[in-house]
Structure formats: C-alpha cells, structure tokens
Design a protein around this motif. Structure first.
Motif, short mmCIF file in Angstrom:
data_model
loop_
_atom_site.label_atom_id
_atom_site.label_comp_id
_atom_site.label_asym_id
_atom_site.label_seq_id
_atom_site.Cartn_x
_atom_site.Cartn_y
_atom_site.Cartn_z
N VAL A 1 0.87 -1.18 0.00
CA VAL A 1 0.00 0.00 0.00
C VAL A 1 0.90 1.23 0.00
CG1 VAL A 1 -1.68 1.28 1.38
CG2 VAL A 1 -1.81 -1.22 1.24
N GLU A 2 0.63 2.17 -0.92
CA GLU A 2 1.49 3.35 -0.98
C GLU A 2 0.98 4.47 -0.10
OE1 GLU A 2 2.48 4.29 -5.03
OE2 GLU A 2 3.33 2.27 -5.29
N VAL A 3 -0.34 4.67 -0.13
CA VAL A 3 -0.92 5.73 0.69
C VAL A 3 -2.05 5.15 1.52
CG1 VAL A 3 -2.00 8.01 0.68
CG2 VAL A 3 -0.44 7.36 -1.18
N GLY B 1 -13.69 -15.46 12.66
CA GLY B 1 -12.29 -15.85 12.55
C GLY B 1 -11.42 -14.91 13.36
N ILE B 2 -10.15 -15.27 13.52
CA ILE B 2 -9.23 -14.44 14.30
C ILE B 2 -8.22 -13.73 13.42
CG2 ILE B 2 -9.48 -15.81 16.40
CD1 ILE B 2 -6.71 -17.05 15.78
N GLY B 3 -8.31 -13.96 12.10
CA GLY B 3 -7.40 -13.27 11.20
C GLY B 3 -7.91 -13.30 9.77
N LEU B 4 -7.57 -12.25 9.02
CA LEU B 4 -7.98 -12.19 7.62
C LEU B 4 -6.94 -11.38 6.85
CD1 LEU B 4 -10.44 -12.92 5.70
CD2 LEU B 4 -11.29 -10.63 6.17
N ALA B 5 -6.66 -11.81 5.64
CA ALA B 5 -5.72 -11.08 4.79
C ALA B 5 -6.48 -10.58 3.56
CB ALA B 5 -4.57 -11.99 4.37
N ALA B 6 -6.12 -9.38 3.07
CA ALA B 6 -6.86 -8.77 1.96
C ALA B 6 -7.01 -9.68 0.74
CB ALA B 6 -6.21 -7.43 1.58
N PRO B 7 -5.98 -10.44 0.33
CA PRO B 7 -6.17 -11.30 -0.84
C PRO B 7 -7.29 -12.33 -0.66
CG PRO B 7 -4.04 -11.72 0.22
CD PRO B 7 -4.58 -10.46 0.79
N GLN B 8 -7.63 -12.66 0.59
CA GLN B 8 -8.74 -13.59 0.82
C GLN B 8 -10.08 -12.98 0.45
OE1 GLN B 8 -7.40 -14.56 5.08
NE2 GLN B 8 -8.40 -16.44 4.46
N VAL C 1 -8.64 -8.73 -2.75
CA VAL C 1 -7.95 -7.44 -2.86
C VAL C 1 -6.47 -7.73 -2.69
CG1 VAL C 1 -7.65 -5.13 -1.88
CG2 VAL C 1 -9.92 -6.19 -1.88
N THR C 2 -5.69 -7.58 -3.76
CA THR C 2 -4.27 -7.98 -3.68
C THR C 2 -3.41 -6.82 -3.15
OG1 THR C 2 -4.19 -7.56 -6.05
CG2 THR C 2 -4.23 -9.84 -5.35
N LYS C 3 -3.72 -6.43 -1.92
CA LYS C 3 -2.94 -5.41 -1.22
C LYS C 3 -2.41 -6.02 0.07
CE LYS C 3 -5.06 -1.15 -2.75
NZ LYS C 3 -6.16 -1.04 -3.57
N ARG C 4 -1.23 -5.50 0.49
CA ARG C 4 -0.59 -6.08 1.68
C ARG C 4 -1.22 -5.53 2.95
NH1 ARG C 4 3.47 -9.06 -0.49
NH2 ARG C 4 4.33 -9.62 1.54
N ILE C 5 -2.34 -6.12 3.32
CA ILE C 5 -3.11 -5.68 4.49
C ILE C 5 -3.63 -6.92 5.22
CG2 ILE C 5 -5.23 -4.52 5.26
CD1 ILE C 5 -5.01 -2.72 2.82
N ILE C 6 -3.47 -6.92 6.56
CA ILE C 6 -4.05 -8.00 7.34
C ILE C 6 -4.79 -7.44 8.56
CG2 ILE C 6 -2.25 -9.64 6.65
CD1 ILE C 6 -1.04 -9.43 9.45
N THR C 7 -5.80 -8.18 9.02
CA THR C 7 -6.46 -7.86 10.28
C THR C 7 -6.40 -9.11 11.16
OG1 THR C 7 -8.63 -8.51 9.39
CG2 THR C 7 -8.06 -6.18 9.26
N VAL C 8 -6.23 -8.87 12.46
CA VAL C 8 -6.06 -9.95 13.42
C VAL C 8 -6.75 -9.55 14.72
CG1 VAL C 8 -4.31 -11.09 14.86
CG2 VAL C 8 -3.82 -10.68 12.45
#
Ligand code: NI
Length: 167
Positions: free
Chosen positions: A21-23, A44-51, A54-61
């Motif tokens: 992500v740039e901005v 769930g206890i975690g999710l990544a954007a590509p799931q 969205v092919t951006k480097r973002i995760i939620t936990v």
C-alpha cells in the motif's frame, strides 16, 4: 461497513502476490473496517486482503477472547523471529480443516497502522502464529502448503467437491 466475500481454496486468486500500500487513505481504512466486520462475522481471528480478492498487503487480526482488540497491519514485515511453536491452524479460505503447523514462536513485525504511521510490535504465541499465517497470504502462501502433499491433495479434493455442491 460491508461483509466481503471470502475466496476459498483452491481458488487461484489466493496464490497472487499482493502489492504494498502506498498511501493509507480513507479507501484503505474503509477496507480495514470491512475486513474486520467480515472476520468477526465469519467468525475468525485473522484475515488477509487477498482472501477478499484485494491484492494489497493488508491484514487484520484479533486473538483476544472477547474479540475486542483488533490489530490492523498494513505492509507487515516480519523482521525477526525466534523459537518454534506447533499449533493447530485453520483458515477462513479452507473452512472445516485444521492441521498442525510449525512456526516461529516469537516475532517482531514492522508495519503501518491505520493512520499510516510506522509501527513495530512484538508478538508471541497465538498472536505471533496468526500474524505469520496472515502475512503468508500476502505472498500467496497458505497453511496447507506446510502439510504433506498427500494431506494437501486430500483437502483440495474435498474443497473442490464442496464447491460443486454449494448453491
Ligand atoms: Ni488463512
């Protein structure tokens, strides 16, 4: 807020490499909110954007017992790791399957927070394992990749069968 559709293994989109992500703007913050809502609803206890395609480097936990301690990491990078830990893992993209995976026990992570501020955090145990699992998704890697080929193929076959029969 909106619930997002979660891609299921062996969808080839789960194998894409996500881009940094740039901005960190309102659009990214909206995505983070939607990912959190989707993760909690799953549950769930975690999710990544590509799931969520969205092919951006973002995760939620969120590994807290009550689900009230969300961690949002943008462009997460594991900068050091120590020790070993085996835990039974599952994945929202591979529902119904749980297998033991060996990972580092303690990690140090560098990332941007939801305000675009650079942060570093230390994690151990479940939080550490969860961050490693989600960060793997950003490189198209899944927990089934750590299993034997026989186990992975068996899971893949069962997932493909599920997909044929779901309407
Ligand atoms: Ni996963």
């Amino acid at each position: 807020m909106a619930l997002l559709h979660i891609l299921r293994y062996p969808d080839p989109r789960l194998r894409l490499i996500s881009t940094p992500v740039e901005v960190v703007d309102d659009e990214i913050r909206q995505l983070l909110d939607d990912m959190l809502e989707t993760m909690y609803a799953a549950p769930g206890i975690g999710l990544a954007a590509p799931q969520v395609d969205v092919t951006k480097r973002i995760i939620t936990v969120d590994v807290s017992p009550k689900g009230d301690a969300p961690v949002c990491l943008i462009n997460p990078e594991i900068i050091s790791h120590e020790g070993k830990e085996v835990m039974e893992e599952g994945c929202l993209s591979v529902p119904g399957f749980h297998e033991n995976v060996e990972r580092a026990d303690q990690i140090r992570v560098k990332a941007l927070d939801r305000d675009g501020k650079s942060i570093e955090l230390e994690a151990e145990g479940l939080l550490s394992v969860c961050i490693q699992h989600e960060t793997d998704h950003l490189d198209g890697r899944m927990f089934v990749d750590y299993l034997s080929e026989i186990k992975r193929k068996r899971i893949q076959k069962k997932m493909e069968k599920q997909r044929r029969f779901s309407m």
